[in-house]
Scaffold this motif. Structure first.
Motif, PDB file in Angstrom:
ATOM      1  N   UNK A   1       0.821  -1.207   0.000  1.00 24.86           N
ATOM      2  CA  UNK A   1       0.000   0.000   0.000  1.00 24.86           C
ATOM      3  C   UNK A   1       0.858   1.262   0.000  1.00 24.86           C
ATOM      4  N   UNK A   2       1.957   1.254   0.752  1.00 23.66           N
ATOM      5  CA  UNK A   2       2.842   2.412   0.775  1.00 23.66           C
ATOM      6  C   UNK A   2       3.501   2.627  -0.585  1.00 23.66           C
ATOM      7  N   UNK A   3       3.875   1.552  -1.250  1.00 24.66           N
ATOM      8  CA  UNK A   3       4.485   1.660  -2.581  1.00 24.66           C
ATOM      9  C   UNK A   3       3.469   2.225  -3.574  1.00 24.66           C
ATOM     10  N   UNK A   4       2.225   1.761  -3.508  1.00 23.86           N
ATOM     11  CA  UNK A   4       1.180   2.283  -4.387  1.00 23.86           C
ATOM     12  C   UNK A   4       0.909   3.759  -4.105  1.00 23.86           C
TER      13      UNK A   4
ATOM     14  N   UNK B   1       3.599   5.809  -5.645  1.00 24.51           N
ATOM     15  CA  UNK B   1       3.408   5.871  -7.095  1.00 24.51           C
ATOM     16  C   UNK B   1       2.306   6.868  -7.446  1.00 24.51           C
ATOM     17  N   UNK B   2       1.215   6.878  -6.676  1.00 23.17           N
ATOM     18  CA  UNK B   2       0.136   7.842  -6.920  1.00 23.17           C
ATOM     19  C   UNK B   2       0.629   9.272  -6.739  1.00 23.17           C
ATOM     20  N   UNK B   3       1.441   9.515  -5.708  1.00 24.51           N
ATOM     21  CA  UNK B   3       2.017  10.842  -5.521  1.00 24.51           C
ATOM     22  C   UNK B   3       2.870  11.236  -6.710  1.00 24.51           C
ATOM     23  N   UNK B   4       3.680  10.308  -7.183  1.00 20.45           N
ATOM     24  CA  UNK B   4       4.572  10.574  -8.304  1.00 20.45           C
ATOM     25  C   UNK B   4       3.771  10.910  -9.568  1.00 20.45           C
ATOM     26  N   UNK B   5       2.703  10.167  -9.824  1.00 17.41           N
ATOM     27  CA  UNK B   5       1.878  10.393 -11.014  1.00 17.41           C
ATOM     28  C   UNK B   5       1.199  11.759 -10.946  1.00 17.41           C
TER      29      UNK B   5
ATOM     30  N   UNK C   1       3.332  15.193  -7.064  1.00 16.63           N
ATOM     31  CA  UNK C   1       3.664  15.620  -5.706  1.00 16.63           C
ATOM     32  C   UNK C   1       4.892  14.866  -5.211  1.00 16.63           C
ATOM     33  N   UNK C   2       5.547  15.461  -4.221  1.00 18.28           N
ATOM     34  CA  UNK C   2       6.661  14.774  -3.566  1.00 18.28           C
ATOM     35  C   UNK C   2       6.085  13.839  -2.505  1.00 18.28           C
ATOM     36  N   UNK C   3       6.737  12.725  -2.308  1.00 20.43           N
ATOM     37  CA  UNK C   3       6.303  11.779  -1.281  1.00 20.43           C
ATOM     38  C   UNK C   3       6.635  12.354   0.089  1.00 20.43           C
ATOM     39  N   UNK C   4       5.678  12.357   1.013  1.00 18.89           N
ATOM     40  CA  UNK C   4       5.973  12.844   2.364  1.00 18.89           C
ATOM     41  C   UNK C   4       7.128  12.051   2.982  1.00 18.89           C
ATOM     42  N   UNK C   5       8.072  12.732   3.623  1.00 14.90           N
ATOM     43  CA  UNK C   5       9.256  12.049   4.172  1.00 14.90           C
ATOM     44  C   UNK C   5       8.922  10.951   5.172  1.00 14.90           C
ATOM     45  N   UNK C   6       7.854  11.133   5.947  1.00 17.04           N
ATOM     46  CA  UNK C   6       7.529  10.102   6.935  1.00 17.04           C
ATOM     47  C   UNK C   6       7.103   8.806   6.258  1.00 17.04           C
ATOM     48  N   UNK C   7       6.472   8.887   5.073  1.00 11.99           N
ATOM     49  CA  UNK C   7       6.098   7.677   4.342  1.00 11.99           C
ATOM     50  C   UNK C   7       7.326   6.932   3.840  1.00 11.99           C
TER      51      UNK C   7
END
Length: 50
Positions: free
Chosen positions: A14-17, A20-24, A27-33
């Motif tokens: 789920x975190x990887x997905x 990927x959604x953020x990237x599409x 947006x930048x991925x939140x650092x805590x994720x």
């Protein structure tokens, strides 16, 4: 133990997905994720070695 490993694997997936959604969306991925996913991957890799 097996159920726990499955839940951790689902959480990792789920975190990887989510990343990927953020990237599409551009947006930048939140650092805590990112930190959480790295720690989760490390735990799963250690368990798989055992």
């Amino acid at each position: 133990m097996n159920l726990t490993l499955r839940k951790l694997a689902m959480l990792e997936k789920n975190l990887i997905q989510k990343e990927e959604n953020y990237r599409v969306q551009g947006f930048a991925t939140p650092p805590e994720d990112v930190v959480l996913r790295e720690k989760l991957s490390d735990i799963l890799n250690r368990v798989r070695v055992i």
